[in-house]
Design a protein around this motif. Structure first.
Motif, PDB file in Angstrom:
ATOM      1  N   LEU A 272     -19.275  76.410  35.372  1.00  0.00           N
ATOM      2  CA  LEU A 272     -19.196  75.495  34.238  1.00  0.00           C
ATOM      3  C   LEU A 272     -20.520  74.746  34.051  1.00  0.00           C
ATOM      4  O   LEU A 272     -20.965  74.007  34.921  1.00  0.00           O
ATOM      5  CB  LEU A 272     -18.064  74.477  34.464  1.00  0.00           C
ATOM      6  N   LEU A 273     -21.118  74.941  32.860  1.00  0.00           N
ATOM      7  CA  LEU A 273     -22.366  74.246  32.531  1.00  0.00           C
ATOM      8  C   LEU A 273     -22.066  72.897  31.896  1.00  0.00           C
ATOM      9  O   LEU A 273     -22.741  71.904  32.140  1.00  0.00           O
ATOM     10  CB  LEU A 273     -23.175  75.067  31.524  1.00  0.00           C
ATOM     11  N   ASP A 274     -21.053  72.898  31.045  1.00  0.00           N
ATOM     12  CA  ASP A 274     -20.647  71.700  30.316  1.00  0.00           C
ATOM     13  C   ASP A 274     -19.234  71.986  29.803  1.00  0.00           C
ATOM     14  O   ASP A 274     -18.782  73.121  29.921  1.00  0.00           O
ATOM     15  CB  ASP A 274     -21.606  71.500  29.124  1.00  0.00           C
ATOM     16  N   GLU A 275     -18.584  71.011  29.186  1.00  0.00           N
ATOM     17  CA  GLU A 275     -17.203  71.239  28.767  1.00  0.00           C
ATOM     18  C   GLU A 275     -17.094  72.498  27.881  1.00  0.00           C
ATOM     19  O   GLU A 275     -17.824  72.632  26.892  1.00  0.00           O
ATOM     20  CB  GLU A 275     -16.714  69.992  28.009  1.00  0.00           C
ATOM     21  N   SER A 276     -16.252  73.437  28.256  1.00  0.00           N
ATOM     22  CA  SER A 276     -16.007  74.700  27.519  1.00  0.00           C
ATOM     23  C   SER A 276     -17.235  75.621  27.454  1.00  0.00           C
ATOM     24  O   SER A 276     -17.259  76.559  26.649  1.00  0.00           O
ATOM     25  CB  SER A 276     -15.513  74.440  26.088  1.00  0.00           C
ATOM     26  N   PHE A 277     -18.230  75.351  28.273  1.00  0.00           N
ATOM     27  CA  PHE A 277     -19.509  76.093  28.217  1.00  0.00           C
ATOM     28  C   PHE A 277     -19.833  76.618  29.621  1.00  0.00           C
ATOM     29  O   PHE A 277     -19.879  75.833  30.576  1.00  0.00           O
ATOM     30  CB  PHE A 277     -20.589  75.116  27.732  1.00  0.00           C
ATOM     31  N   TYR A 278     -20.045  77.919  29.724  1.00  0.00           N
ATOM     32  CA  TYR A 278     -20.123  78.565  31.038  1.00  0.00           C
ATOM     33  C   TYR A 278     -21.346  79.468  31.155  1.00  0.00           C
ATOM     34  O   TYR A 278     -21.927  79.899  30.164  1.00  0.00           O
ATOM     35  CB  TYR A 278     -18.881  79.442  31.269  1.00  0.00           C
ATOM     36  N   ILE A 279     -21.647  79.781  32.406  1.00  0.00           N
ATOM     37  CA  ILE A 279     -22.681  80.776  32.672  1.00  0.00           C
ATOM     38  C   ILE A 279     -22.003  81.998  33.292  1.00  0.00           C
ATOM     39  O   ILE A 279     -21.227  81.885  34.228  1.00  0.00           O
ATOM     40  CB  ILE A 279     -23.785  80.189  33.598  1.00  0.00           C
ATOM     41  N   ARG A 280     -22.280  83.152  32.708  1.00  0.00           N
ATOM     42  CA  ARG A 280     -21.685  84.383  33.260  1.00  0.00           C
ATOM     43  C   ARG A 280     -22.484  84.831  34.476  1.00  0.00           C
ATOM     44  O   ARG A 280     -23.600  84.356  34.722  1.00  0.00           O
ATOM     45  CB  ARG A 280     -21.703  85.500  32.210  1.00  0.00           C
ATOM     46  N   GLY A 281     -21.948  85.796  35.174  1.00  0.00           N
ATOM     47  CA  GLY A 281     -22.611  86.326  36.365  1.00  0.00           C
ATOM     48  C   GLY A 281     -23.986  86.896  36.067  1.00  0.00           C
ATOM     49  O   GLY A 281     -24.864  86.917  36.938  1.00  0.00           O
ATOM     50  N   ASP A 282     -24.208  87.339  34.816  1.00  0.00           N
ATOM     51  CA  ASP A 282     -25.505  87.941  34.482  1.00  0.00           C
ATOM     52  C   ASP A 282     -26.496  86.907  33.924  1.00  0.00           C
ATOM     53  O   ASP A 282     -27.575  87.264  33.448  1.00  0.00           O
ATOM     54  CB  ASP A 282     -25.319  89.099  33.482  1.00  0.00           C
ATOM     55  N   GLY A 283     -26.101  85.608  33.941  1.00  0.00           N
ATOM     56  CA  GLY A 283     -27.030  84.560  33.495  1.00  0.00           C
ATOM     57  C   GLY A 283     -26.957  84.250  32.008  1.00  0.00           C
ATOM     58  O   GLY A 283     -27.685  83.385  31.529  1.00  0.00           O
ATOM     59  N   THR A 284     -26.081  84.929  31.261  1.00  0.00           N
ATOM     60  CA  THR A 284     -25.943  84.618  29.833  1.00  0.00           C
ATOM     61  C   THR A 284     -24.878  83.530  29.669  1.00  0.00           C
ATOM     62  O   THR A 284     -23.943  83.436  30.465  1.00  0.00           O
ATOM     63  CB  THR A 284     -25.553  85.867  29.006  1.00  0.00           C
ATOM     64  N   ARG A 285     -25.045  82.695  28.622  1.00  0.00           N
ATOM     65  CA  ARG A 285     -24.173  81.534  28.438  1.00  0.00           C
ATOM     66  C   ARG A 285     -23.078  81.845  27.415  1.00  0.00           C
ATOM     67  O   ARG A 285     -23.273  82.651  26.502  1.00  0.00           O
ATOM     68  CB  ARG A 285     -25.004  80.345  27.917  1.00  0.00           C
TER      69      ARG A 285
END
Ligand SMILES: C[S@@+](CC[C@H](N)C(=O)[O-])C[C@H]1O[C@@H](n2cnc3c(N)ncnc32)[C@H](O)[C@@H]1O
Length: 367
Positions: free
Chosen positions: A261-274
Motif C-alpha cells: 500500500l502506497l496510499d489509500e486505495s493506491f498500491y505497488i505491484r510486484g513489478d514496480g508499477t502503480r
C-alpha cells in the motif's frame, strides 16, 4: 496485471446472488439521483435457481456482506503494513522506468485486444465510419497498442488519425514496430499524461476523443489534476473521453498483501508499477467537480464563493472546484463480474468502472 483476465485466487466466499436490472446503480436512492444511461456490459444474469458453476463468469453479481467484510479486513491489514517511505520515494520518482521494465519483460501479447470498444463507446463507431470526415483520437497510456490497433482495423474513415501516447519509451517502440503501424494514420509518441506539455503534434482543442483505458489508475492521485487539465486542453469543445479502469473492491485490490500500500486505495505491484482503485463518486469528483459541488450546496465553497472569489473548499484540498475543468458525465457505471473456477468451485469478484465524459460545447476556460 490482469485488467480483463480471469485468474484463480484463494479469496473465496459465498456470494449473495443479486439480479440487478440496473447493475451500476447504488442501493442508496440518494446516490442514484444523478446517474446517467447505463453501458451495455455483459448480460449473463445469475438468477435465483441457476447453477453458479454452469458458466465461467456471470455479469452484475454484487458480492455479499461477507466478501465486503473480508475486503475491509484485508484493507486494514494493508494499512497496517504500508510501503516504507524509502520505497514510496523510489516507486513514485520515475514510474516510467518500471513500465519500461514491464514492457521489456512482456511483449505486445500481454494485454488482450480491446475488441469491446465500439460496442461500449458508440462514438468510436461514429468517428470511424466511412465519410465521417476529419477526426482525431488521442489514446493515452496506449501500451503495446491493444486499443489503437483494433480501432484502426475497424476504421473506414480516410480522414481519421490516431495519436497513441505512452510515457514508456519501450511501449511506444512496440507500437511503432507493430506490422499494422501505418504512419499515415497513426503516430506513437512518448508523453506523460501528467506533464506540463502537450503531446508532440497535438495542439490545444484539436482532439475529438481521448481514450483513457487502464491508464488513470497508474497515476499518483496528486497527478490527477494535471492529467485532467491536459485532457481538457487537448479536447475540442464537445469532445469526449472514453474511460475504463479499476473499481474499488476489485479482486486484485483485495488480494494485495502486506507491504504494497502506497496510499489509500493506491498500491505497488510486484513489478514496480502503480495501481489505484476508484470509487464511482470519486470519479465524478475528478471529472465533474463543479457538478459535485452543485449537488452539495451546503459545502463551504458554494455557500461563500462566486467565480471571481479566491476561496477554498476543504473537500478538494483548498482550491475552488468551480475553477476546475468540469466535464459532463454522459455515462458512468460499474462493470461487475463474478468469475467462477468450476473445477475448484471458487468464485471471484471483479469490478471495473467505465465512463464517457464530454467537454461542454460552450466552455468557460478554467483560470
Ligand atoms: C495497464 S497499461 C494499459 C495499456 C493499454 N491502455 C491497454 O488497455 O492495453 C497502462 C499504460 O499506461 C502507461 N502510463 C502509465 N502512466 C502514464 C502516464 N503518466 N502517462 C502516459 N502513460 C502512462 C503505462 O506505460 C502503460 O503502458
Amino acid at each position: 496485471m490482469d485488467e480483463d483476465i480471469s485468474s484463480s485466487s484463494p479469496i473465496l466466499l459465498d456470494s449473495k446472488i443479486v439480479h440487478e436490472l440496473e447493475p451500476h446503480r447504488s442501493h442508496d436512492p440518494a446516490k442514484n439521483l444523478k446517474r446517467s444511461d447505463p453501458f451495455k456490459f455483459g448480460s449473463r444474469y445469475l438468477k435465483e435457481n441457476d447453477d453458479v458453476y454452469e458458466f465461467n463468469a456471470w455479469d452484475h453479481v454484487i458480492p455479499d456482506d461477507a466478501y465486503y467484510a473480508y475486503a475491509e479486513a484485508q484493507y486494514a491489514s494493508q494499512r497496517e503494513h504500508p510501503v516504507s517511505d524509502f520505497d514510496k520515494g523510489r516507486f513514485n520518482a520515475e514510474p516510467e522506468k518500471w513500465w519500461n521494465k514491464f514492457y521489456s519483460n512482456n511483449t505486445s501479447n500481454f494485454f488482450k485486444n480491446r475488441k469491446w470498444l465500439h460496442q461500449e463507446f458508440p462514438i468510436l463507431t461514429q468517428l470511424t465510419k466511412k465519410g465521417a470526415g476529419p477526426a482525431r483520437i488521442l489514446e493515452v497510456g496506449a501500451g503495446a497498442g491493444n486499443t489503437c490497433f483494433p480501432i484502426l482495423a475497424e476504421n473506414e474513415n480516410d480522414e481519421l488519425s490516431i495519436c497513441a501516447c505512452d510515457f514508456s519509451e519501450k511501449a511506444v517502440n512496440l507500437v511503432r514496430a507493430n506490422e499494422k503501424y501505418d504512419g499515415a494514420k497513426i503516430k506513437a509518441e512518448i508523453w506523460d499524461l501528467a506533464s506540463e506539455d502537450l503531446p508532440h503534434g497535438i495542439s490545444e482543442e484539436s482532439v475529438d476523443v481521448v481514450l483513457l483505458i487502464f491508464v488513470f489508475s497508474a497515476l499518483n492521485p496528486v497527478q490527477w489534476e494535471a492529467a485532467v487539465g491536459n485532457v481538457w486542453k487537448v479536447l475540442k469543445p464537445g469532445g469526449q473521453i472514453c474511460f475504463r479502469d479499476y473499481g474499488r473492491g476489485d479482486l486484485t485490490q483485495v488480494r494485495f498483501k502486506k507491504g504494497r500500500l502506497l496510499d489509500e486505495s493506491f498500491y505497488i505491484r510486484g513489478d514496480g508499477t502503480r495501481v489505484y482503485f476508484f470509487d464511482e463518486d470519486e470519479l465524478r469528483g475528478i471529472w465533474a467537480p463543479g457538478d459535485m459541488e452543485q449537488s452539495n450546496p451546503s459545502s463551504e465553497a458554494s455557500a461563500s464563493c462566486d467565480w471571481s472569489e479566491n476561496c477554498s473548499n476543504p473537500s478538494t484540498g483548498g482550491s475552488k472546484t468551480r475553477d476546475k475543468p468540469t466535464f459532463e458525465i454522459v455515462k458512468l457505471g460499474a462493470d461487475r463480474r463474478m468469475l467462477v473456477n468450476r473445477q475448484k468451485q471458487l468464485k471471484m469478484y471483479r469490478c471495473w468502472l467505465q465512463g464517457q465524459f464530454k467537454k461542454p460545447a460552450q466552455t468557460i476556460h478554467p483560470g
